[in-house]
Design an enzyme around this catalytic site. Sequence first.
Site, short mmCIF file in Angstrom:
data_model
loop_
_atom_site.label_atom_id
_atom_site.label_comp_id
_atom_site.label_asym_id
_atom_site.label_seq_id
_atom_site.Cartn_x
_atom_site.Cartn_y
_atom_site.Cartn_z
CG ASP A 443 -3.83 -1.64 3.09
OD1 ASP A 443 -2.96 -2.52 3.10
OD2 ASP A 443 -3.85 -0.68 3.88
CG ASP A 507 2.46 0.38 6.83
OD1 ASP A 507 2.14 0.89 5.75
OD2 ASP A 507 1.70 -0.37 7.48
C1 DGJ Z 1 -1.77 -0.20 6.06
C2 DGJ Z 1 -1.11 0.63 5.01
O1 DGJ Z 1 0.16 0.16 4.72
C3 DGJ Z 1 -1.12 2.07 5.45
O2 DGJ Z 1 -0.43 2.86 4.53
C4 DGJ Z 1 -2.53 2.53 5.61
O3 DGJ Z 1 -3.18 2.52 4.37
C5 DGJ Z 1 -3.25 1.64 6.61
N1 DGJ Z 1 -3.12 0.25 6.27
C6 DGJ Z 1 -4.70 1.99 6.70
O4 DGJ Z 1 -5.39 1.15 7.52
#
Ligand code: DGJ
Length: 705
Positions: A443, A507
Site C-alpha cells: 500500500d 477503496d
Molecule cells: C488503503 C487501502 O486501499 C485499503 O484497502 C486498506 O488496505 C487501508 N489502506 C489500510 O490502511
Amino acid sequence: MKEKTLFQLNGTSSQLVVEVGDFAEILHWGKKISGSLESFRQSLYRPIPHGRLDNDVAMTTLPELGRGVFSSPGLEGHRDGHHWAPVFFLKNVEKSGDILSLTSEDQRAGLSLLTEICLDEFDVVKTRHTLINTKSGKYFVNRFANSMPLPARTTELMTFHGRWAREFQTQRQPLLHNGYQQENRRGRTSHEHYPAMVCGTANFSEIQGEVWGFHFAWSGNHRLRADVKTDGRRMMQAEVIYFPGEISLEKGESISTPWLYASYSENGLNQMSHHFHDHVRESVLADDFKNKPRPVHLNTWEGIYFDHEPEYIMEMASQAAELGVERFIIDDGWFKGRNDDTAALGDWFLDELKYPNGLLPIVEHVNQLGMEFGLWFEPEMINKNSDLYRAHPDWLLAVDGYEQPTGRHQYVIDLQNDDAFNFLYERLDYFLSAYNIGYIKWDMNREIVQPAHDGVASGCKQTERYYQLVDKIRAKFPHVSIESCAGGGGRIDYEILKRTDRFWASDNNDALERQGIQRGMSYFFPPEVMGSHIGADKCHCTRRRHSIEFRGVTALFGHMGIELDPVKEDGEEKAHFARYVALHKQLRSLLHTGTMWRTPTDDPAHQVLSVVSEDQSQAVVMVTQSAMPTHSLSGNLRILGLDSNSTYRIYILDKPKNYNDIVVFQPPWSKEGCELSGEWCKEVGLSMPILDPETAILIKAEKIS
Ligand code: DGJ
C-alpha cells in the site's frame, strides 16, 4: 545530409513507417498499407509556406528547438547554461525483428541519444529514449519526453480524471489549438491523473472510429500533452516531471524515459483495449502468475480494521474457507503499536500484545483450511509516532528546515537512503522467509510533497528506488504475488504491473460506483489484474446500500474477493457470498483469458460489459441498470464478439430477486432462454429486460453448433 531510408514496423493490422536520415521522423502510424512504400514516400513532401522558416521542419522522434520546432521540445537541459538546445544527428540504425534502435549524437553538446521503437503482433508500440552524457561536466536535464505524431484527423480526446474512491473517470473533449495537458505532481501514479489518453477521429466510440491510445508506464510525476501545432500538425507527448536540479548526468551517466505504450485501432475503443489487454497478458505480467487461476480473496480491512484478535481472525478464516475463499489476507493493524492510523508505520514487527502467540498459528490455520495467507505492508511510509522515526528522524523524504504536511498522519521514507532501503528490505524479507506468505498487499497512502535526498529534489529517484525495492523482493520471492495499492487505485500503471500481479482498483466497494471505476480501468487493463471485492451491504465509503445480487455480479468481473467480516454476516447473505464465489470460479478462466467488450447501448442508464472466450464458444454478459431507464422500452441488447456463423444458447445466469415482480412480464427469452446466431446477437440483439435502478443481470451465451 545523410541519404534517407524508410523503415517499416508491422503489427497485425497496424504499421509504423519511419524515415531515417539525419534524424528520424514517423511518416505513418495507422492502418497497414500494402505496396512499395519507398515509391509512395514522395507523396508526403510538405510545401513551405510564407512567413515561416525557409526550410521544411520535420516533427522528429525527439522534436528539437535547434531544428526550428517551436512546439514543446523533446529534450530541455543545459551544461552550465550552455548546450541548452541540442540538435542530434543520426549515427546508427539497427532493425532487429520488430525493434528499431536509433543512435544519434550532438557532438558539440557531448550528448548521445538512443531511441527505441517496437511494434508487436498485438499492435502495441513501445518507445523510449535514453540520453547519455559523453563529455566531462554535469549535464542537467530539465525535461525529456516521448513524442508521437497524430494525424490531422484526430480531433477528439478521451482523457481520465478521478479522486480517492472515484478513480478512472473518463472525459471527452475536442483537440484544439493549445491542446490538452495534464500534470501529476503527487509522487505516485495518482487517482487524479491516470497516465493514459486516447486521441481519435470525430465521434469515435466503443466500436467505431480510428483511435490512437497511449499509456505512459510510470508510477510517479508526469506530464501528458496532446497538441495542435500552429501549423496544424498534431502530436502527443509524455514525460516524467523532473523537479528543478533533480537530474544531472556526469560523464558516462545516462537517463531513460519510461516506456510509452501506444496502439492504433481502426474500430474504436474495444479494439484498442483488445490490443492492450493482449499485450499486458503476454508481455507485462510475470510468467509465474500467468496461467494460474487467481485465488478468491477475503481481506480483513473493512471487516475488522485495526481491531485484531487472533481467535476471532481464525474464526473469520474458517468462515471464509466455507464460502470458498482461497486466499485470506490480514490487512493493516497487525504490527507493533498500530491501533489506528496515527502511529506505527515503519515498525514492521508483529504486535505481540495483539498476537501473543505469534503469527504462525494463524498462518497454519489458514493453510490447513486450504487457503493461501497474505499480509499487508506499507513499506515506504513512516509515522512520527513510531520507534523507527524516533531512531531515525533523518530518514524522512523532506527538505530540511521545512515542515512537511502530513497525509493520513504519515510521512514518506527517503528510499535513496541506503540504510532505510536496506531496513525495509530486511523487514519484508524477514516476514516472507519466516511465514508461508503467498501474497502481499503493498500500500501507499499519501501523496508526496517536497521529496528530497540531501536537499536535492528526488521525485523521480524515489520512484526508481521504489521499483528497486519491489524488484529485490520479487527476485528473492518470485512465487509471492504482490498487489499494488495506493489508497485504492493511486498506483496503477504498466511499469508497476511488471513487478506486481494485481491492483486494488478503489477503496470504494459501492457496486454502482465500481461499475464506472471498473469500466474506466478496463480501457487499458484486462479484468484479471483488477481486484474487485464484494463489500458489506451498507458500503463503508458511500454509506449506500445495494442488494447482494448487484454487489455479487459487479465483483465477478475482475479478480474477485470479499471485503467484510463473514462472522458478522447472516446465513442468507453468506449463502449468496458462497454462490458468487462459486460462480466466479466457474467463470474465472473465461473472464481472465477472454476478450472483453464494452457494448454501446441506446440508453445511457445501461452499461453492458461482456467477455467472450478465445475460441468464441462462450460468453458472459453483465447488463447494469445504473439509473432509472430513460424509456419504458429500451433498445435491444446486443452481444458483441461471438462467431457470426455459430448458434448460441442464450440464457440468464443471475438476476435481481424481484426481477419478475417489477413488470407485467419480462421478455420471454429471459425466462426460457433462446437460440440465436452470433451474427443476430451482434447486429440485432435481444429485447432488453426492464430493471430497477442499481441492479444488474448476468447472461451466458454457449455455442451449440
Ligand atoms: C488503503 C487501502 O486501499 C485499503 O484497502 C486498506 O488496505 C487501508 N489502506 C489500510 O490502511
